[in-house]
Design an enzyme around this catalytic site. Structure first.
Site, PDB file in Angstrom:
ATOM      1  CG  ASP A   9      -5.576  -5.522 -31.154  1.00  0.00           C
ATOM      2  OD1 ASP A   9      -5.041  -5.050 -30.515  1.00  0.00           O
ATOM      3  OD2 ASP A   9      -6.065  -5.129 -32.124  1.00  0.00           O
ATOM      4  CG  LEU A  10      -8.651  -1.239 -27.106  1.00  0.00           C
ATOM      5  CD1 LEU A  10      -9.811  -1.835 -26.170  1.00  0.00           C
ATOM      6  CD2 LEU A  10      -7.428  -0.312 -26.561  1.00  0.00           C
ATOM      7  CG  ASP A  11      -6.365   0.896 -30.683  1.00  0.00           C
ATOM      8  OD1 ASP A  11      -7.362   1.420 -30.066  1.00  0.00           O
ATOM      9  OD2 ASP A  11      -5.275   0.894 -30.441  1.00  0.00           O
ATOM     10  CB  THR A  17      -9.533   3.465 -31.200  1.00  0.00           C
ATOM     11  OG1 THR A  17      -9.190   2.132 -31.378  1.00  0.00           O
ATOM     12  CG2 THR A  17     -10.240   4.068 -30.114  1.00  0.00           C
ATOM     13  CE  LYS A  45      -6.992  -0.665 -39.866  1.00  0.00           C
ATOM     14  NZ  LYS A  45      -7.982  -1.290 -40.280  1.00  0.00           N
ATOM     15  CB  SER A 114      -3.882  -3.189 -26.543  1.00  0.00           C
ATOM     16  OG  SER A 114      -3.811  -2.040 -27.245  1.00  0.00           O
ATOM     17  CB  ALA A 115       0.615  -2.329 -29.918  1.00  0.00           C
ATOM     18  CE  LYS A 145      -0.596  -6.808 -30.450  1.00  0.00           C
ATOM     19  NZ  LYS A 145      -2.220  -6.346 -30.442  1.00  0.00           N
ATOM     20  CD  GLU A 169      -4.122  -8.391 -32.937  1.00  0.00           C
ATOM     21  OE1 GLU A 169      -4.403  -7.715 -34.029  1.00  0.00           O
ATOM     22  OE2 GLU A 169      -3.416  -7.979 -32.038  1.00  0.00           O
ATOM     23  CG  ASP A 170      -7.802  -4.735 -35.988  1.00  0.00           C
ATOM     24  OD1 ASP A 170      -6.842  -5.040 -34.890  1.00  0.00           O
ATOM     25  OD2 ASP A 170      -7.654  -3.793 -36.349  1.00  0.00           O
TER      26      ASP A 170
HETATM   27  C1  BG6 Z   1      -2.416  -0.423 -31.707  1.00  0.00           C
HETATM   28  C2  BG6 Z   1      -2.977   0.415 -32.878  1.00  0.00           C
HETATM   29  O1  BG6 Z   1      -3.136  -0.715 -31.037  1.00  0.00           O
HETATM   30  O2  BG6 Z   1      -1.677   0.827 -30.814  1.00  0.00           O
HETATM   31  C3  BG6 Z   1      -1.955   1.203 -33.594  1.00  0.00           C
HETATM   32  O3  BG6 Z   1      -3.483  -0.593 -33.865  1.00  0.00           O
HETATM   33  C4  BG6 Z   1      -1.361   2.277 -32.507  1.00  0.00           C
HETATM   34  O4  BG6 Z   1      -2.446   1.802 -34.555  1.00  0.00           O
HETATM   35  C5  BG6 Z   1      -0.908   1.643 -31.256  1.00  0.00           C
HETATM   36  O5  BG6 Z   1      -0.338   3.004 -33.103  1.00  0.00           O
HETATM   37  C6  BG6 Z   1      -0.186   2.339 -30.042  1.00  0.00           C
HETATM   38  O6  BG6 Z   1      -1.219   3.158 -29.704  1.00  0.00           O
HETATM   39  P1  BG6 Z   1      -1.009   4.363 -28.646  1.00  0.00           P
HETATM   40  O7  BG6 Z   1      -2.332   4.616 -28.020  1.00  0.00           O
HETATM   41  O8  BG6 Z   1      -0.243   3.995 -27.555  1.00  0.00           O
HETATM   42  O9  BG6 Z   1      -0.618   5.460 -29.431  1.00  0.00           O
HETATM   43 MG    MG Z   2      -5.900  -3.667 -33.721  1.00  0.00          MG
END
Ligand code: BG6
Ligand code: MG
Length: 217
Positions: A9-11, A17, A45, A114-115, A145, A169-170
């Site tokens: 996962d990224l964030d 972030t 998250k 990542s989402a 997710k 994943e967090d």
């Molecule tokens: C996820 C974050 O990785 O991405 C969420 O944990 C965030 O908090 C989601 O809303 C979507 O991110 P973005 O950058 O497309 O607004």
């Molecule tokens: Mg995350």
């Protein structure tokens, strides 16, 4: 454990972030006349931008037209982008590089799952693009997710069966997604929050070579 595919996962896993997402959502909430706390931010998250706005408006008890809703989505993202504009390698979380380099040394394929729709520019800013063989982000998936879609697409593109993949994943929703995909879930964060994960580490500094070797053997 014979694992041959690794999905990050990224964030909150590679970069912190979540704090910038929080500041941008809080700004919008304040403009709309209500508070948005760090605790409430936990619910955001791993959750898509659109779903986050729906939750935010529920918290503020605000009804929006389609047009307003779209405008706020754009506004939040513009604020978020300006907060991450100056982001660089110094924001990579501790020992992420150690784990990526370990996996590269053992020729393991690596994916991002990542989402976020901002995943690519963020990886570019922190100069980690070269580590990833596959990138699946919020622009590729239809189901958020805890649906396993994002990780199943990543495994397919890596050419590794889901049962041989590991997910870092967090988010609670992300751990559920990994479990739903039949993958080995590793939580990065607090054990009491990520209790559904197979293993939990506070952060990557707690994950030693012995554990990493066990994943491969
Ligand atoms: C996820 C974050 O990785 O991405 C969420 O944990 C965030 O908090 C989601 O809303 C979507 O991110 P973005 O950058 O497309 O607004
Ligand atoms: Mg995350």
């Amino acid at each position: 454990m014979n694992k041959t595919g690794f999905i990050f996962d990224l964030d909150g896993v590679i970069v912190d972030t979540a704090k910038y997402h929080y500041l941008a959502w809080r700004k919008l909430a304040n403009e709309l006349g209500f508070e948005f706390t760090q605790e409430q931010n936990e619910l955001f998250k791993g959750v898509s931008r659109k779903r986050c706005l729906e939750i935010l408006l529920e918290i503020g008890n605000i009804k929006a037209s389609q047009e307003q809703f779209s405008r706020w989505l754009v506004e939040k993202n513009e604020d978020y982008l300006s907060l991450i504009e100056e982001m660089d390698e110094s924001e990579i979380l501790p020992d992420v590089l150690k784990v990526l380099q370990f996996l590269k040394k053992h020729n393991m394929p690596i994916a991002l799952g990542s989402a976020s729709k901002n995943a690519r520019p963020i990886l570019e800013k922190v100069k980690l693009m070269d580590y990833f063989d596959v990138i699946v982000d919020g622009t590729h998936v239809a189901k958020a997710k805890p649906d396993p879609e994002v990780f199943l697409i990543a495994a397919k593109q890596l050419g590794v069966p889901p049962k041989d993949c590991v997910v870092f994943e967090d988010a609670v929703a992300g751990i559920e997604a990994a479990n739903n995909a039949g993958m080995l879930s590793i939580g990065i964060g607090e054990e009491k929050v990520l209790s559904e994960a197979k293993f939990v580490f506070t952060n990557f500094t707690k994950m030693d070579d012995k554990f990493l070797n066990r994943l491969l053997e």
